[in-house]
Structures are given as structure tokens and as C-alpha cells.
Design a protein around this motif. Structure first.
Motif, PDB file in Angstrom:
ATOM      1  N   ARG A  92       0.832  -1.204   0.000  1.00 54.65           N
ATOM      2  CA  ARG A  92       0.000   0.000   0.000  1.00 54.65           C
ATOM      3  C   ARG A  92       0.871   1.260   0.000  1.00 54.65           C
ATOM      4  O   ARG A  92       0.517   2.264  -0.621  1.00 54.65           O
ATOM      5  CB  ARG A  92      -0.906   0.031   1.228  1.00 54.65           C
ATOM      6  N   GLN A  93       1.989   1.200   0.719  1.00 52.08           N
ATOM      7  CA  GLN A  93       2.842   2.388   0.841  1.00 52.08           C
ATOM      8  C   GLN A  93       3.311   2.884  -0.521  1.00 52.08           C
ATOM      9  O   GLN A  93       3.426   4.089  -0.746  1.00 52.08           O
ATOM     10  CB  GLN A  93       4.046   2.067   1.738  1.00 52.08           C
ATOM     11  N   LEU A  94       3.580   1.965  -1.438  1.00 50.63           N
ATOM     12  CA  LEU A  94       4.066   2.344  -2.759  1.00 50.63           C
ATOM     13  C   LEU A  94       3.016   3.106  -3.568  1.00 50.63           C
ATOM     14  O   LEU A  94       3.348   3.811  -4.514  1.00 50.63           O
ATOM     15  CB  LEU A  94       4.521   1.105  -3.532  1.00 50.63           C
ATOM     16  N   GLU A  95       1.743   2.949  -3.203  1.00 57.84           N
ATOM     17  CA  GLU A  95       0.660   3.594  -3.935  1.00 57.84           C
ATOM     18  C   GLU A  95       0.068   4.784  -3.179  1.00 57.84           C
ATOM     19  O   GLU A  95      -0.737   5.541  -3.731  1.00 57.84           O
ATOM     20  CB  GLU A  95      -0.461   2.586  -4.211  1.00 57.84           C
ATOM     21  N   ALA A  96       0.440   4.954  -1.923  1.00 58.32           N
ATOM     22  CA  ALA A  96      -0.196   5.948  -1.056  1.00 58.32           C
ATOM     23  C   ALA A  96      -0.013   7.368  -1.587  1.00 58.32           C
ATOM     24  O   ALA A  96       1.011   7.704  -2.180  1.00 58.32           O
ATOM     25  CB  ALA A  96       0.363   5.846   0.352  1.00 58.32           C
ATOM     26  N   THR A  97      -1.012   8.193  -1.335  1.00 64.21           N
ATOM     27  CA  THR A  97      -0.925   9.611  -1.686  1.00 64.21           C
ATOM     28  C   THR A  97      -0.507  10.454  -0.486  1.00 64.21           C
ATOM     29  O   THR A  97      -0.039  11.579  -0.656  1.00 64.21           O
ATOM     30  CB  THR A  97      -2.272  10.126  -2.204  1.00 64.21           C
ATOM     31  N   ALA A  98      -0.690   9.929   0.728  1.00 64.66           N
ATOM     32  CA  ALA A  98      -0.307  10.656   1.939  1.00 64.66           C
ATOM     33  C   ALA A  98       0.099   9.676   3.026  1.00 64.66           C
ATOM     34  O   ALA A  98      -0.457   8.572   3.132  1.00 64.66           O
ATOM     35  CB  ALA A  98      -1.457  11.536   2.427  1.00 64.66           C
ATOM     36  N   MET A  99       1.090  10.077   3.832  1.00 74.52           N
ATOM     37  CA  MET A  99       1.570   9.259   4.936  1.00 74.52           C
ATOM     38  C   MET A  99       1.798  10.138   6.155  1.00 74.52           C
ATOM     39  O   MET A  99       2.343  11.234   6.038  1.00 74.52           O
ATOM     40  CB  MET A  99       2.889   8.567   4.560  1.00 74.52           C
ATOM     41  N   HIS A 100       1.374   9.660   7.309  1.00 71.72           N
ATOM     42  CA  HIS A 100       1.621  10.336   8.578  1.00 71.72           C
ATOM     43  C   HIS A 100       2.358   9.334   9.464  1.00 71.72           C
ATOM     44  O   HIS A 100       1.786   8.309   9.843  1.00 71.72           O
ATOM     45  CB  HIS A 100       0.313  10.769   9.241  1.00 71.72           C
TER      46      HIS A 100
END
Length: 269
Positions: free
Chosen positions: A96-104
């Protein structure tokens, strides 16, 4: 067009779930892209679901149930999968991280997407009991993931980091200086915000990463020493969001945090 890959539905719960999705889709004479549009995911994700390699979270499974007329079957299977304990607990999160648009993120070390190779290697050597080849593979995979920053639209990242990392020597002084220089460079990116949690503030003994996908779905990954869990259950994600928000509320400003990085770079020079 190549024939669809055969899948043994008895291999696993994920395989059985994927088999049900594919069978019902084919009964309706829908293409994968047709189903994808109806449940607001990509065709590639549908393919992975049907192959059992990336099972849906309960929210997506519920949408699949609705459009395929399966009651709550897929959602129940998805929840069963979510409760199961897997050795490769980080697999879904990393995908999922490779496709994410935002990360907190909150972390007690420099987050992986901001690490240098030397820092990642030193970190791995501190906790890894395997051979050097395994360490090399770990480091290679971690650095390769940083290709997300080369995307046409890189993800937004808000990172709250325990300020103790500035004093915790990983590798040697050069490795730390290079790592902090890299972190300082990343702070200049408009998509990256780095803030430090003062050592006087209460932290947590681990890390939290909250990710938002292009369709708005959210997930939470938590990790401690050799343990971790990924969830897309809305109540669990909301809980970890509150934990992150409290940590973020006690963090230094971005400008003050940048000053700390610059001072630490000087200290390691």
C-alpha cells in the motif's frame, strides 16, 4: 488475450475469497475493469484480489459483496484474514505504501523512506541475527522503495520523529552526518514535513504509519521489536490517528525541527 491464471481455492482463505470474486464476476460477464469501476479500485487491484495475493480490506470486501450480491460473505472472510497472524505482517503495508498519496508517521528512528543506505545498514545490523547477504537484501529493498519520491506526483509525508535519534549514533559519525544531511534535504521538498518530538515529551515504544490511498481508503501500520501489524479496519485506524495526533500536537514546529537537524549536522562534523 492470455487465459486467466488458475487458482486453487483451497490454498488459503485469501485464495478462496479471490476465487469467489472471480466466479461471481464471470457469472455477470463483467471484465475486471468493470468490477473495478463499480467498487472504486484499480483493475490491477482486482487482479490481485482474484489471485489471492492482495486480499481486500473489510471496506472493499463490503463493496464487492454489494455489487456481486454476496450478502456479507466477502466481508466476513476479509475480517477473518485481518485477525489472522502472518509471519510477513508488513507485506500488505509495504504494498500500500508504494501507492499511497499521503503518509503520517511517528518513528523512534529515521523513517525508512528518508534513510540513507549507511543508516539503514547500521540499523539492520543492530537487530539482525542473520547473515550479511540477508542484510544486503534488506537494505537494497528499503532504498529501492524510495523511488516513490521520483513519481510525477510524490506522496505527501508528515513525519514526527523522536528527537533522541539526533543523539543516537548509528554506524559512525560520517554515517550520521550523511543521514542528517539527507533528512535536511528532504525537508526542502514541498511534500515532506519533518517535526521532532522533544525528549521531554511522552513517546510510544514503537512506530505508527498512517497511509491514505488514492481512493481515500486508509490503513495503519504499527511496529515494535520484531512485531508489527497492519489494519484497514476503520475503528482501529481512527484509534491510531488519535495517538498520532497527540504526538504531533507535542512536536516542535517544522522550522525549529530544521534548526535541530542543522545543529546536529554541525555536532557530527
Amino acid at each position: 488475450m492470455p487465459a486467466p491464471r488458475e487458482l486453487d481455492p483451497t490454498d488459503s482463505v485469501a485464495a478462496y475469497l479471490g476465487h469467489k470474486v472471480r466466479c461471481e464476476r464471470e457469472k455477470l460477464a463483467w471484465r475486471q475493469e468493470d468490477l473495478a469501476a463499480k467498487v472504486f479500485i484499480s483493475r490491477v487491484r482486482v487482479t490481485k484480489i482474484e489471485l489471492g495475493t492482495d486480499p481486500p480490506n473489510p471496506a472493499v470486501a463490503g463493496r464487492l459483496d454489494q455489487v456481486l450480491g454476496l450478502g456479507n460473505d466477502l466481508e466476513y472472510l476479509s475480517r477473518l484474514l485481518a485477525r489472522a497472524q502472518f509471519r510477513d505482517y508488513a507485506k500488505a503495508y509495504l504494498a500500500r505504501q508504494l501507492e499511497a498519496t499521503a503518509m503520517h508517521d511517528f518513528s523512534i528512528v529515521i523513517p525508512g523512506l528518508l534513510q540513507t543506505e549507511a543508516y539503514a545498514r547500521a540499523l539492520m545490523l543492530d537487530v539482525q541475527t542473520g547473515d550479511q547477504a540477508e542484510v544486503d537484501r534488506y537494505v537494497e529493498r528499503r532504498i529501492a522503495r524510495q523511488e516513490v519520491w521520483a513519481r510525477e506526483e510524490p506522496p505527501w509525508m508528515w513525519a514526527v520523529i523522536d528527537a533522541a535519534v539526533l543523539r543516537r549514533l548509528m554506524g559512525n559519525r560520517k554515517a550520521m552526518r550523511d543521514q542528517l544531511s539527507r533528512l535536511r534535504e528532504m525537508c526542502d521538498r514541498p511534500q515532506v514535513n519533518v517535526q521532532f518530538l522533544p525528549e521531554t515529551a511522552i513517546a510510544i515504544p514503537g512506530s505508527i504509519s498512517l497511509i491514505t490511498m488514492p481512493n481515500g481508503d486508509q490503513g495503519a501500520y504499527t511496529e515494535g521489536f520484531e512485531t508489527g501489524a497492519y489494519t484497514e479496519e476503520s475503528s482501529s485506524v481512527a484509534h491510531f490517528q488519535r495517538v498520532y495526533d497527540r504526538l504531533h500536537a507535542n512536536a516542535l514546529s517544522a522550522d525549529a525541527s530544521t534548526e535541530l537537524i542543522e545543529k546536529a549536522i554541525e555536532d557530527y562534523s
